[in-house]
Scaffold this motif. Structure first.
Motif, mmCIF file in Angstrom:
data_model
loop_
_atom_site.group_PDB
_atom_site.id
_atom_site.type_symbol
_atom_site.label_atom_id
_atom_site.label_comp_id
_atom_site.label_asym_id
_atom_site.label_seq_id
_atom_site.Cartn_x
_atom_site.Cartn_y
_atom_site.Cartn_z
ATOM 1 N N VAL A 160 56.319 29.637 36.183
ATOM 2 C CA VAL A 160 55.418 30.327 37.107
ATOM 3 C C VAL A 160 54.761 29.286 38.014
ATOM 4 O O VAL A 160 54.098 28.361 37.540
ATOM 5 C CB VAL A 160 54.348 31.143 36.346
ATOM 6 C CG1 VAL A 160 53.398 31.820 37.333
ATOM 7 C CG2 VAL A 160 55.014 32.177 35.439
ATOM 8 N N ILE A 161 54.959 29.445 39.326
ATOM 9 C CA ILE A 161 54.421 28.484 40.294
ATOM 10 C C ILE A 161 53.311 29.083 41.148
ATOM 11 O O ILE A 161 52.649 28.369 41.895
ATOM 12 C CB ILE A 161 55.537 27.920 41.197
ATOM 13 C CG1 ILE A 161 56.237 29.038 41.972
ATOM 14 C CG2 ILE A 161 56.521 27.100 40.364
ATOM 15 C CD1 ILE A 161 57.193 28.554 43.044
ATOM 16 N N GLY A 162 53.101 30.389 41.045
ATOM 17 C CA GLY A 162 52.031 31.041 41.790
ATOM 18 C C GLY A 162 51.772 32.414 41.229
ATOM 19 O O GLY A 162 52.658 33.017 40.624
ATOM 20 N N GLU A 163 50.555 32.896 41.409
ATOM 21 C CA GLU A 163 50.191 34.204 40.862
ATOM 22 C C GLU A 163 49.148 34.859 41.754
ATOM 23 O O GLU A 163 48.279 34.183 42.310
ATOM 24 C CB GLU A 163 49.624 34.044 39.454
ATOM 25 C CG GLU A 163 49.226 35.362 38.839
ATOM 26 C CD GLU A 163 48.301 35.210 37.656
ATOM 27 O OE1 GLU A 163 47.598 34.185 37.561
ATOM 28 O OE2 GLU A 163 48.252 36.144 36.853
ATOM 29 N N ILE A 164 49.258 36.164 41.862
ATOM 30 C CA ILE A 164 48.227 36.971 42.520
ATOM 31 C C ILE A 164 47.778 38.002 41.490
ATOM 32 O O ILE A 164 48.603 38.770 40.979
ATOM 33 C CB ILE A 164 48.771 37.713 43.755
ATOM 34 C CG1 ILE A 164 49.349 36.726 44.766
ATOM 35 C CG2 ILE A 164 47.669 38.552 44.392
ATOM 36 C CD1 ILE A 164 50.088 37.395 45.905
ATOM 37 N N ARG A 165 46.501 38.011 41.173
ATOM 38 C CA ARG A 165 45.974 39.009 40.232
ATOM 39 C C ARG A 165 45.562 40.259 41.001
ATOM 40 O O ARG A 165 45.072 40.177 42.119
ATOM 41 C CB ARG A 165 44.781 38.447 39.489
ATOM 42 C CG ARG A 165 45.170 37.238 38.676
ATOM 43 C CD ARG A 165 44.779 37.387 37.270
ATOM 44 N NE ARG A 165 45.309 36.235 36.537
ATOM 45 C CZ ARG A 165 44.833 35.838 35.410
ATOM 46 N NH1 ARG A 165 43.827 36.461 34.869
ATOM 47 N NH2 ARG A 165 45.373 34.817 34.782
ATOM 48 N N ALA A 166 45.756 41.381 40.381
ATOM 49 C CA ALA A 166 45.357 42.652 41.001
ATOM 50 C C ALA A 166 43.867 42.636 41.289
ATOM 51 O O ALA A 166 43.097 41.959 40.600
ATOM 52 C CB ALA A 166 45.725 43.812 40.078
ATOM 53 N N SER A 167 43.489 43.349 42.314
ATOM 54 C CA SER A 167 42.113 43.453 42.780
ATOM 55 C C SER A 167 41.635 42.172 43.448
ATOM 56 O O SER A 167 40.454 41.895 43.475
ATOM 57 C CB SER A 167 41.160 43.867 41.657
ATOM 58 O OG SER A 167 41.560 45.103 41.130
ATOM 59 N N ILE A 222 50.164 47.479 36.632
ATOM 60 C CA ILE A 222 50.461 46.137 37.116
ATOM 61 C C ILE A 222 49.161 45.362 37.268
ATOM 62 O O ILE A 222 48.265 45.772 38.002
ATOM 63 C CB ILE A 222 51.206 46.190 38.476
ATOM 64 C CG1 ILE A 222 52.507 46.967 38.356
ATOM 65 C CG2 ILE A 222 51.423 44.795 39.029
ATOM 66 C CD1 ILE A 222 53.440 46.486 37.281
ATOM 67 N N ALA A 223 49.066 44.210 36.576
ATOM 68 C CA ALA A 223 47.866 43.381 36.617
ATOM 69 C C ALA A 223 48.021 42.166 37.523
ATOM 70 O O ALA A 223 47.038 41.632 38.019
ATOM 71 C CB ALA A 223 47.508 42.918 35.206
ATOM 72 N N SER A 224 49.272 41.714 37.717
ATOM 73 C CA SER A 224 49.476 40.526 38.547
ATOM 74 C C SER A 224 50.907 40.460 39.061
ATOM 75 O O SER A 224 51.795 41.135 38.542
ATOM 76 C CB SER A 224 49.151 39.250 37.765
ATOM 77 O OG SER A 224 50.151 38.985 36.809
ATOM 78 N N ASP A 264 46.042 45.646 44.853
ATOM 79 C CA ASP A 264 45.275 46.516 43.964
ATOM 80 C C ASP A 264 46.115 46.783 42.731
ATOM 81 O O ASP A 264 47.339 46.666 42.769
ATOM 82 C CB ASP A 264 44.957 47.849 44.656
ATOM 83 C CG ASP A 264 43.991 47.667 45.816
ATOM 84 O OD1 ASP A 264 43.080 46.821 45.702
ATOM 85 O OD2 ASP A 264 44.168 48.360 46.835
ATOM 86 N N THR A 265 45.460 47.156 41.658
ATOM 87 C CA THR A 265 46.185 47.550 40.457
ATOM 88 C C THR A 265 47.066 48.747 40.804
ATOM 89 O O THR A 265 46.636 49.666 41.491
ATOM 90 C CB THR A 265 45.210 47.921 39.329
ATOM 91 O OG1 THR A 265 44.395 46.788 39.060
ATOM 92 C CG2 THR A 265 45.938 48.333 38.075
#
Length: 160
Positions: free
Chosen positions: A147-154, A132-134, A55-56
């Motif tokens: 950057v090899i991976g990302e999780i976005r908030a929500s 925090i957005a990601s 979550d954000t």
């Protein structure tokens, strides 16, 4: 062995982005530099396993202090039970990777202090709120982070 880091960002960084480490955008380190003897996809999978969807998170920045092994990196404290919990989950998962070694173990687990790193591209002040957005997983190569991976908030996810 490959060097990695995991950080939370107010503005998402797309997978494939290459950032000069001296010019990191505003970020809060969640898992300081570490080494692992596994593929990038295994590291990303462990981070996804540890964090799932996020979550954000909004954090009010605290006092300015000097961090790092030489105490020469200016940061603003970002005390947050949520950020500490994310670090604990990450530390538990990442430590199971083959060849896992913390670059600076003195800043992991019980000694982890959430903070926003200041620098030439980051200006923030105590009392400011950061959202925090990601969370980005990056491979470190010399002075660059990829950057090899990302999780976005929500719940939004993007990884290779």
């Amino acid at each position: 062995m490959i060097r990695y880091t995991v950080a939370a960002f107010p503005e998402p960084l797309a997978v494939g982005s290459v950032v000069e480490r001296q010019r990191w955008p505003a970020h809060i380190t969640l898992a300081g530099n570490f080494f692992a003897a596994v593929t990038e996809s295994r590291v990303v999978a462990r981070v996804l396993s540890a964090l799932g969807s996020i979550d954000t998170i909004e954090v009010v920045l605290g006092e300015c202090v000097l961090f790092g092994a030489s105490r020469d990196i200016p940061v603003l404290r970002a005390d947050s039970a949520e950020l500490r919990a994310l670090h604990e989950r990450l530390a538990g998962e990442l430590s199971q990777l083959d060849g896992f070694t913390e670059d600076e173990p003195q800043f992991w687990c019980d000694a982890f202090v959430p903070h926003l790193t200041l620098g030439s591209t980051v200006s923030a002040r105590p009392g400011e709120a950061v959202r925090i957005a990601s969370v980005a997983v990056s491979r470190i190569v010399g002075g660059e982070a990829v950057v090899i991976g990302e999780i976005r908030a929500s719940g939004g996810r993007d990884s290779n």
